[in-house]
Motif scaffolding. Structure first.
Motif, PDB file in Angstrom:
ATOM      1  N   LYS A 129       0.830  -1.199   0.000  1.00 56.72           N
ATOM      2  CA  LYS A 129       0.000   0.000   0.000  1.00 56.72           C
ATOM      3  C   LYS A 129       0.865   1.249   0.000  1.00 56.72           C
ATOM      4  O   LYS A 129       1.912   1.303   0.630  1.00 56.72           O
ATOM      5  N   ASN A 130       0.383   2.258  -0.714  1.00 57.73           N
ATOM      6  CA  ASN A 130       1.016   3.571  -0.691  1.00 57.73           C
ATOM      7  C   ASN A 130      -0.078   4.602  -0.936  1.00 57.73           C
ATOM      8  O   ASN A 130      -0.550   4.768  -2.063  1.00 57.73           O
ATOM      9  N   GLY A 131      -0.494   5.269   0.129  1.00 55.38           N
ATOM     10  CA  GLY A 131      -1.606   6.202   0.009  1.00 55.38           C
ATOM     11  C   GLY A 131      -2.868   5.482  -0.419  1.00 55.38           C
ATOM     12  O   GLY A 131      -3.258   4.479   0.185  1.00 55.38           O
ATOM     13  N   ASN A 132      -3.514   5.968  -1.486  1.00 48.73           N
ATOM     14  CA  ASN A 132      -4.752   5.329  -1.963  1.00 48.73           C
ATOM     15  C   ASN A 132      -4.490   4.276  -3.046  1.00 48.73           C
ATOM     16  O   ASN A 132      -5.405   3.801  -3.711  1.00 48.73           O
ATOM     17  N   LEU A 133      -3.208   3.909  -3.205  1.00 47.43           N
ATOM     18  CA  LEU A 133      -2.845   2.866  -4.156  1.00 47.43           C
ATOM     19  C   LEU A 133      -2.578   1.552  -3.420  1.00 47.43           C
ATOM     20  O   LEU A 133      -1.889   1.543  -2.391  1.00 47.43           O
ATOM     21  N   ILE A 134      -3.124   0.472  -3.925  1.00 48.37           N
ATOM     22  CA  ILE A 134      -2.885  -0.858  -3.367  1.00 48.37           C
ATOM     23  C   ILE A 134      -2.478  -1.788  -4.500  1.00 48.37           C
ATOM     24  O   ILE A 134      -3.185  -1.905  -5.506  1.00 48.37           O
ATOM     25  N   TRP A 135      -1.331  -2.428  -4.328  1.00 48.67           N
ATOM     26  CA  TRP A 135      -0.836  -3.389  -5.320  1.00 48.67           C
ATOM     27  C   TRP A 135      -1.018  -4.788  -4.755  1.00 48.67           C
ATOM     28  O   TRP A 135      -0.405  -5.157  -3.754  1.00 48.67           O
ATOM     29  N   ASN A 136      -1.887  -5.573  -5.372  1.00 45.56           N
ATOM     30  CA  ASN A 136      -2.074  -6.970  -4.999  1.00 45.56           C
ATOM     31  C   ASN A 136      -1.044  -7.782  -5.779  1.00 45.56           C
ATOM     32  O   ASN A 136      -1.213  -8.026  -6.983  1.00 45.56           O
ATOM     33  N   THR A 137       0.036  -8.158  -5.110  1.00 49.91           N
ATOM     34  CA  THR A 137       1.156  -8.815  -5.791  1.00 49.91           C
ATOM     35  C   THR A 137       0.814 -10.219  -6.264  1.00 49.91           C
ATOM     36  O   THR A 137       1.459 -10.735  -7.184  1.00 49.91           O
ATOM     37  N   GLU A 138      -0.190 -10.831  -5.638  1.00 51.37           N
ATOM     38  CA  GLU A 138      -0.579 -12.182  -6.051  1.00 51.37           C
ATOM     39  C   GLU A 138      -1.444 -12.136  -7.301  1.00 51.37           C
ATOM     40  O   GLU A 138      -1.217 -12.877  -8.263  1.00 51.37           O
ATOM     41  N   GLU A 139      -2.430 -11.226  -7.310  1.00 53.26           N
ATOM     42  CA  GLU A 139      -3.305 -11.089  -8.476  1.00 53.26           C
ATOM     43  C   GLU A 139      -2.623 -10.330  -9.610  1.00 53.26           C
ATOM     44  O   GLU A 139      -3.016 -10.414 -10.762  1.00 53.26           O
ATOM     45  N   PHE A 141      -2.624  -6.979  -9.823  1.00 62.00           N
ATOM     46  CA  PHE A 141      -3.441  -5.821 -10.154  1.00 62.00           C
ATOM     47  C   PHE A 141      -3.100  -4.697  -9.185  1.00 62.00           C
ATOM     48  O   PHE A 141      -2.727  -4.934  -8.028  1.00 62.00           O
ATOM     49  N   ILE A 142      -3.271  -3.452  -9.655  1.00 57.76           N
ATOM     50  CA  ILE A 142      -3.070  -2.293  -8.795  1.00 57.76           C
ATOM     51  C   ILE A 142      -4.387  -1.520  -8.742  1.00 57.76           C
ATOM     52  O   ILE A 142      -5.045  -1.313  -9.775  1.00 57.76           O
ATOM     53  N   TYR A 143      -4.775  -1.117  -7.542  1.00 58.82           N
ATOM     54  CA  TYR A 143      -6.049  -0.447  -7.315  1.00 58.82           C
ATOM     55  C   TYR A 143      -5.827   0.979  -6.828  1.00 58.82           C
ATOM     56  O   TYR A 143      -4.890   1.258  -6.091  1.00 58.82           O
ATOM     57  N   LYS A 144      -6.709   1.869  -7.236  1.00 57.65           N
ATOM     58  CA  LYS A 144      -6.739   3.235  -6.721  1.00 57.65           C
ATOM     59  C   LYS A 144      -8.112   3.465  -6.108  1.00 57.65           C
ATOM     60  O   LYS A 144      -9.131   3.312  -6.783  1.00 57.65           O
ATOM     61  N   ASP A 145      -8.149   3.794  -4.823  1.00 55.88           N
ATOM     62  CA  ASP A 145      -9.415   3.986  -4.101  1.00 55.88           C
ATOM     63  C   ASP A 145     -10.346   2.789  -4.272  1.00 55.88           C
ATOM     64  O   ASP A 145     -11.564   2.930  -4.418  1.00 55.88           O
ATOM     65  N   GLY A 146      -9.733   1.588  -4.294  1.00 59.23           N
ATOM     66  CA  GLY A 146     -10.519   0.363  -4.393  1.00 59.23           C
ATOM     67  C   GLY A 146     -10.913  -0.032  -5.798  1.00 59.23           C
ATOM     68  O   GLY A 146     -11.458  -1.116  -6.014  1.00 59.23           O
ATOM     69  N   GLU A 147     -10.636   0.834  -6.789  1.00 57.66           N
ATOM     70  CA  GLU A 147     -10.977   0.544  -8.179  1.00 57.66           C
ATOM     71  C   GLU A 147      -9.742   0.045  -8.929  1.00 57.66           C
ATOM     72  O   GLU A 147      -8.679   0.656  -8.861  1.00 57.66           O
TER      73      GLU A 147
END
Length: 230
Positions: A129-139, A141-147
């Protein structure tokens, strides 16, 4: 379960020394004389870390690391008599985690192995996680505000590189060679800047006044380290 170390080198005496030190430290050790043998062992085993020579018959270390590509999920330590700075840079840019010159101290190699494995276990988390960015390393995919962000392959690779080390300045050379896996000479057509610009359009609140991906003039780019509540 013991960590499994794969030692790939065409010198049997060297493999014997490393095997002795590694097994004494509690690791399980497999050996290969070249890259082709190594690939066969990797396909059959859960390798935790690979110690890899560069100059070998049939398939050398550089060829092997390219062959493994991004699907590899274990660290690699190059162990080589090639001491030129260019060789070190190439090895690290291809994805090696460390580079040790021959002749070497087996105790130092063991220490580097232990450090690499500790680092991998610490970093082997599903989400970064970094701020509103989340990187799912397994999937992957990278998400911004859950999208989920709609990223091209190069954009994903670039953003994941920046998210691994927020606060670190990556030079244009490092970025170029990571994305295109070839030597950087001159980015005359501003290829990197174009990719950065497109990425900013997708993750910044105001792409014209970016607060996440910062340009460090004359050097390169960095991802600002942002706390979750910011």
């Amino acid at each position: 379960m013991k960590d499994l170390i794969l030692v790939v080198d065409d010198e049997k005496d060297l493999r014997d020394v490393l095997k002795l030190y590694l097994e004494t430290a509690g690791y399980t050790v497999l050996e290969a004389e070249n890259g082709i043998e190594a690939i066969e062992l990797i396909s059959k085993s859960e390798v935790s870390l690979m110690i890899l020579d560069i100059m070998m018959p049939k398939m050398d270390g550089f060829e092997l690391i390219k062959k493994l590509g991004e699907e590899r999920n274990f660290p690699i330590i190059f162990l080589s008599a090639r001491t030129k700075v260019q060789d070190k840079i190439l090895g690290l840019n291809l994805g090696a985690d460390d580079y040790i010159e021959k002749p070497f101290d087996p105790g130092e190699v063991l220490a580097r192995v232990m450090a690499s494995l500790r680092r991998v276990k610490k970093e082997n988390i599903r989400e970064i996680k970094n701020g509103n960015l989340i990187w799912n390393t397994e999937e992957r995919f990278i998400y911004k505000d859950g999208e989920k962000l709609d990223l091209t392959a190069k954009e994903y690779k670039l953003l994941s590189l920046l998210m691994k080390r927020p606060g670190k300045v990556f030079t244009k050379q490092e970025i170029y060679e990571f994305l295109w896996e070839e030597s950087y000479y001159n980015d005359d057509d501003n290829t990197i800047m174009v990719h950065i610009s497109k990425l900013r359009e997708k993750i910044e609140e105001n792409p014209r006044g970016p607060k996440k991906i910062k340009t460090i003039r004359g050097i390169g780019y960095m991802l600002e380290k942002i706390n979750e509540d910011e």
